[in-house]
Scaffold this motif. Sequence first.
Motif: not given
Length: 378
Positions: A312-318
Motif C-alpha cells: 500500500v505504501a507504494e501505491k498511496d503513501a498519503a
Amino acid sequence: MSARRSAATLLTLAVAGAALAGCSKKEESSSADAVKVNASDTACEVSRTSFPAGTVELAVENKGSKVTEVYVYGPGDKIVTERENIGPGTKATVHTEIKAGEYEIACKPGMTGDGIRQKITVTGGGDSAAKAADPRLAAAVEAYRKYAQEQADATIPVVTQFAEAIKAGDAEKAKSLFAPSRVGWERTEPIAESFGDIDPKTDVREDGLEAGQTWTGWHRLEKSLFADNKIGDEEKKLADQLVTDLKDWQTRVPKAEITPTSMANGAKELLDEVATGKVTGEEDRYSHTDLSDFAGNVEGAEKAYELLKPVVAEKDAALVKTLDTEFAAIKALLAKYKQGEVYTSYDKVTEPERKVFSDAVNSLGEPLSKLAAAVVAK
C-alpha cells in the motif's frame, strides 16, 4: 458481536451510523466497471447479476431511511465480504475478490435479520486477480492466516480456564477470565464471522437472537456471572459448549478464505464492531469490559494493515501516513485507560470520554475504508 441484531438496538445503531455517514460520503468514487447496489428499506437492486471472477468493486448507495449494511454470501451463508454502517443517503465502495460460483448479495436495512437478497453468478474458471497478485500480498495472506491461527490457539487454554472456573462454582475467577478469554476472538473476528454458524453460538447478545434460537456463548454466561450472580447446572453445560464451539473455530481457521482485500475489509469491519458495540457500551453490558474488546479489535485491524502496508505504501503513501497517525492516536487513547493488564470498567467512562473514543474511531475508520482500494490499485 453477532452480525444479527434486533430492533431493540436500532436506535443506537442509527446514532452510530449517522456518526460514520460522513466517512461513506468521503470514500473514493466508484469506477465505471463497478457493480452498483442500490439499497433501500424494501429493496436490494444490483446492476449486474453476473460478472467475471477476480477483483470486484461494489458501489453501494443507501437510498432508504435506515442505516444499512451489505453482505456477499457464499453457500451456507459463508461471508465473502461485508460493509456495515452505510447511512441513509450515503455511498460506500467495497473492493473484494470473488471466485467463480453462485452467491447472494444481501442488503440489511436497520442492520438486522437475513436481509433482502439478490442471487448473483460469478463466472470464470479461476480467480484472475490471485494469479496476477503481488507475491508480497500472497505472503501477507499467509502471515495473517498464521496470526489468526495463533490467536485461536491461544484462546482455547484461557476459555478452558474460564469454563473450569464456572464448573467449579468460582464466580470471581470466572469473572476475571471473561475478558481475557475473548481477546484472540476479538482480534480476528471477521474470520470467525465468515464461517456463518460459529458467531451466533458463541458471541450473540440477547437482543440479537433470532426467533427460536437458544442463547448460548460468552454473553449468556456474562449475564449469569455479572448480572444474575448465578452459576447453575445450565451455566456449567453452557461453559463446556462454549469450549466445544471455539475448538470448532480453531480447527476451521486453516480453511478460511483469506485474500488481501478480505484482510483490508476485515480491518474496517473491526472498526465498525467498535463503533456499533464497544463505544456504545452494548457489547459487554453486564461486565463492562468493553475496552478490552475495543483494544482487541484495534490490534487485529492494525495487524492486517501492517501486513499489507509494504504494498500500500507504494501505491498511496498519503494513506499510509494517515493510518499510521490514526492507529497511534487510538492506541495512545486506550493506553490511558489501562492499569497493568486490566482496562477501566466502561461504566466508569463518562459520556464526554465516550465521545472522544467515538471521534477517534471515526477518524481511523474513514481512511481505513480506503485500504482495500489501495491494495488492488494498479
